[in-house]
Design a protein around this motif. Structure first.
Motif, mmCIF file in Angstrom:
data_model
loop_
_atom_site.group_PDB
_atom_site.id
_atom_site.type_symbol
_atom_site.label_atom_id
_atom_site.label_comp_id
_atom_site.label_asym_id
_atom_site.label_seq_id
_atom_site.Cartn_x
_atom_site.Cartn_y
_atom_site.Cartn_z
ATOM 1 N N ARG A 1 -17.603 -21.701 -10.945
ATOM 2 C CA ARG A 1 -17.433 -21.110 -9.601
ATOM 3 C C ARG A 1 -16.153 -20.293 -9.543
ATOM 4 N N GLU A 2 -15.105 -20.827 -10.126
ATOM 5 C CA GLU A 2 -13.813 -20.130 -10.128
ATOM 6 C C GLU A 2 -13.952 -18.801 -10.883
ATOM 7 N N LEU A 3 -14.615 -18.867 -12.027
ATOM 8 C CA LEU A 3 -14.741 -17.697 -12.901
ATOM 9 C C LEU A 3 -15.553 -16.570 -12.253
ATOM 10 N N TYR A 4 -16.696 -16.922 -11.680
ATOM 11 C CA TYR A 4 -17.602 -15.874 -11.184
ATOM 12 C C TYR A 4 -17.469 -15.618 -9.680
ATOM 13 N N GLU A 5 -17.285 -16.682 -8.915
ATOM 14 C CA GLU A 5 -17.349 -16.514 -7.459
ATOM 15 C C GLU A 5 -15.965 -16.308 -6.836
ATOM 16 N N VAL A 6 -14.986 -17.054 -7.302
ATOM 17 C CA VAL A 6 -13.649 -16.923 -6.718
ATOM 18 C C VAL A 6 -12.930 -15.704 -7.319
ATOM 19 N N SER A 7 -12.831 -15.670 -8.647
ATOM 20 C CA SER A 7 -12.087 -14.571 -9.291
ATOM 21 C C SER A 7 -12.768 -13.220 -9.116
ATOM 22 N N GLN A 8 -14.091 -13.205 -9.226
ATOM 23 C CA GLN A 8 -14.806 -11.926 -9.205
ATOM 24 C C GLN A 8 -15.527 -11.660 -7.888
ATOM 25 N N GLY A 9 -15.575 -12.648 -7.039
ATOM 26 C CA GLY A 9 -16.174 -12.452 -5.721
ATOM 27 C C GLY A 9 -17.683 -12.324 -5.717
ATOM 28 N N LEU A 10 -18.345 -12.812 -6.749
ATOM 29 C CA LEU A 10 -19.814 -12.734 -6.754
ATOM 30 C C LEU A 10 -20.388 -13.699 -5.725
ATOM 31 N N LYS A 11 -21.309 -13.192 -4.940
ATOM 32 C CA LYS A 11 -21.932 -14.023 -3.897
ATOM 33 C C LYS A 11 -23.293 -14.524 -4.396
ATOM 34 N N SER A 12 -23.530 -15.819 -4.202
ATOM 35 C CA SER A 12 -24.721 -16.439 -4.800
ATOM 36 C C SER A 12 -26.024 -15.928 -4.195
ATOM 37 N N SER A 13 -25.973 -15.396 -2.979
ATOM 38 C CA SER A 13 -27.211 -14.954 -2.338
ATOM 39 C C SER A 13 -27.501 -13.472 -2.571
ATOM 40 N N GLU A 14 -26.538 -12.750 -3.135
ATOM 41 C CA GLU A 14 -26.708 -11.303 -3.350
ATOM 42 C C GLU A 14 -27.390 -11.025 -4.689
ATOM 43 N N PRO A 15 -28.204 -9.959 -4.761
ATOM 44 C CA PRO A 15 -28.797 -9.600 -6.068
ATOM 45 C C PRO A 15 -27.704 -9.294 -7.095
ATOM 46 N N THR A 16 -27.895 -9.803 -8.286
ATOM 47 C CA THR A 16 -26.912 -9.598 -9.360
ATOM 48 C C THR A 16 -27.641 -9.173 -10.621
ATOM 49 N N ILE A 17 -27.068 -8.210 -11.330
ATOM 50 C CA ILE A 17 -27.626 -7.786 -12.620
ATOM 51 C C ILE A 17 -26.542 -7.933 -13.684
ATOM 52 N N ALA A 18 -26.907 -8.634 -14.759
ATOM 53 C CA ALA A 18 -25.986 -8.806 -15.889
ATOM 54 C C ALA A 18 -26.438 -7.901 -17.030
ATOM 55 N N TYR A 19 -25.467 -7.354 -17.756
ATOM 56 C CA TYR A 19 -25.825 -6.525 -18.905
ATOM 57 C C TYR A 19 -24.775 -6.659 -19.991
ATOM 58 N N CYS A 20 -25.161 -6.243 -21.205
ATOM 59 C CA CYS A 20 -24.212 -6.207 -22.328
ATOM 60 C C CYS A 20 -24.552 -4.984 -23.177
ATOM 61 N N ARG A 21 -24.908 -5.180 -24.440
ATOM 62 C CA ARG A 21 -25.248 -4.044 -25.292
ATOM 63 C C ARG A 21 -26.762 -3.886 -25.415
ATOM 64 N N ILE A 22 -27.446 -4.998 -25.643
ATOM 65 C CA ILE A 22 -28.910 -4.937 -25.714
ATOM 66 C C ILE A 22 -29.568 -6.065 -24.925
ATOM 67 N N GLY A 23 -28.778 -6.808 -24.160
ATOM 68 C CA GLY A 23 -29.369 -7.839 -23.303
ATOM 69 C C GLY A 23 -29.321 -9.243 -23.866
ATOM 70 N N GLU A 24 -28.675 -9.413 -25.042
ATOM 71 C CA GLU A 24 -28.659 -10.770 -25.608
ATOM 72 C C GLU A 24 -27.517 -11.596 -25.030
ATOM 73 N N ARG A 25 -26.286 -11.051 -25.052
ATOM 74 C CA ARG A 25 -25.165 -11.799 -24.481
ATOM 75 C C ARG A 25 -25.349 -11.972 -22.976
ATOM 76 N N SER A 26 -25.939 -10.963 -22.329
ATOM 77 C CA SER A 26 -26.086 -11.064 -20.870
ATOM 78 C C SER A 26 -27.141 -12.085 -20.471
ATOM 79 N N SER A 27 -28.048 -12.434 -21.382
ATOM 80 C CA SER A 27 -29.003 -13.492 -21.045
ATOM 81 C C SER A 27 -28.275 -14.834 -20.942
ATOM 82 N N HIS A 28 -27.178 -14.967 -21.677
ATOM 83 C CA HIS A 28 -26.348 -16.177 -21.585
ATOM 84 C C HIS A 28 -25.723 -16.269 -20.193
ATOM 85 N N THR A 29 -25.155 -15.166 -19.731
ATOM 86 C CA THR A 29 -24.556 -15.145 -18.393
ATOM 87 C C THR A 29 -25.629 -15.285 -17.319
#
Lengths: 296, 139
Positions: A235-263
């Protein structure tokens, strides 16, 4: 086929207060279920030599290029391909598939994500992955795993809920929505990551998608044992530090989608964010596309 | 132009193995011959192979005009990097720096096939390129 049998969850996982702890098992749980006919273990690695050098007894290898990708189109396997894959590993519609692998499970999460596209949701990740299993001196074998082939009735792949495409990403950029770049800080900033005179990671330009927050995927991991960090730390890493809201649409990406599937896994299942997609086109598409904006 | 003899020979032997599993096994056996260089941590950043997730470091120097190749793969799960490090060391150790001139990125695909991930192929290719560049600088 939306099943996740909620049986005997790992106690160490339950205590961490994740939003969906049923999608994570610990190594004790795996050791206790090695001979469970309803559980199938799948190892997915980046390094092509690891599985053959020793794997969890009974585990099957699922290789991202050979098993999960279409050989001709930049896309994933289709319904027929998924049925063949599930038949090869002896899976039925109710089988619980537990993924693990190298690189703190990034490839395992990638395979897990592809399985979700086909609606096989009775799945979990083994916390800590291959390294934790080995550090605990648990058994490995080089014996080839075999299974009686099954007739698995797969659903048609449904990308709509979990996979983002370029135009959807562009719309989110215009709306100043939530994007997470999970690559290294050097990749995010556009600093060169390659040897002189050697092509740069398949992309013409370095940088990131405008407005994307930089949260390298490995920050979600305890470096000592490769397990996921606690709910509070995440929560600290994603929501507090970066302000990501759990109800908002979010898209994760990296180089080809492998590391971002982890996130994607962390945001969706551990933190319980309601609308998270993985953009597998990622930087190799965005960084090369005509007319798309970037930031450095 | 062919690669240095031990590399060329290994690739030719691999070509006789039609089953992917046999090729993988040959590469695992090769990785077992990897001898880590004896260097104190922390390893210098300038010796790190860029883009290599396995954290690989290379040192190349001259000893009586012959190459001394030292490679650390700082990841016990980095079997592919270990296999490549073992082969590069065998091919170049004690040889003239010019021996490295024919090394190229295609070597990675000749050994591991085309189905490597982009990250893995980038890291392994950079290992080849870095050892080549460090060697030729001494020529």
């Amino acid at each position: 086929m939306k099943i996740n049998q909620n049986y005997d969850m790992s106690s160490s996982i339950q205590s961490r207060d994740y939003a969906h702890p049923e999608y994570l098992v610990d190594t004790d749980w795996v050791a206790e279920h090695l001979n469970d006919p309803n559980v199938i273990f799948v190892e997915s690695n980046e390094d092509p030599l690891l599985y053959a050098s020793g794997h969890i007894p009974g585990a099957f290898e699922v290789d991202w290029t050979l098993d999960l990708n279409d050989p001709l189109i930049r896309d994933y396997l289709n319904k027929d391909g998924f049925e063949k894959l599930m038949s090869r590993i002896g899976a039925g519609p109710r089988s619980k598939i537990v993924f693990y692998g190298d690189k703190n499970n990034w490839w395992a999460c990638y395979a897990f994500w592809v399985f979700q596209l086909f609606g096989h949701t009775n799945t979990a990740i083994m916390d800590g992955g291959r390294v934790k299993w080995i550090k605990e001196n648990r058994p490995l074998t080089t014996d080839k795993s075999t299974a009686e082939s099954t007739n698995y009735p797969a659903q048609t792949r449904d990308d709509s809920h979990l996979r983002a495409f370029r135009d959807e990403v562009l719309e989110l950029v215009k709306k100043q929505g939530q994007l997470v770049d999970v690559r290294s800080p050097e990749e995010y900033s556009g600093e060169r990551m390659h040897m002189p005179d050697y092509p740069n990671e398949g992309a013409l330009r370095g940088g990131h998608i405008p407005g994307a927050k930089s949260v390298p995927w490995a920050k979600a991991i305890n470096p000592d044992d490769g397990t996921f960090k606690s709910m509070e730390e995440l929560r600290e890493l994603y929501e507090v530090s970066q302000g990501l809201k759990s109800s908002e649409p979010t898209i994760a990406y990296c180089r080809i989608g492998e590391r971002s599937s982890h996130t994607w896994f962390v945001l969706k299942y551990l933190l319980g964010h309601s609308n998270v997609k993985n953009y597998d086109g990622s930087w190799t598409e965005w960084g090369n596309s005509v007319g798309l904006p970037i930031e450095k | 132009m062919p690669y240095p003899e031990p590399i060329q020979e290994f690739i030719e032997n691999l070509s006789f193995l039609e089953d992917r599993a046999d090729r993988v096994q040959a590469l695992i056996e090769l990785s077992k011959s990897y001898q880590p260089a004896q260097h104190e941590k922390p390893y210098p950043a300038e010796n790190r192979v860029p883009g290599c997730e396995s954290e690989v470091y290379t040192w190349v120097s001259l000893n009586d005009g012959a190459l001394d190749i030292q490679i650390v793969v700082d990841n016990p799960q980095g079997l592919s990097a270990m296999a490549l490090a073992a082969l590069l060391s065998e091919a170049l150790q004690g040889k003239s720096p010019k021996t490295a001139a024919t090394l190229d990125g295609e070597l990675v695909f000749a050994l591991f096939g085309r189905e490597l991930s982009m990250g893995k192929s980038l890291g392994l290719t950079n290992l080849v390129q870095q050892v080549k560049a460090q060697s030729l600088k001494l020529a």
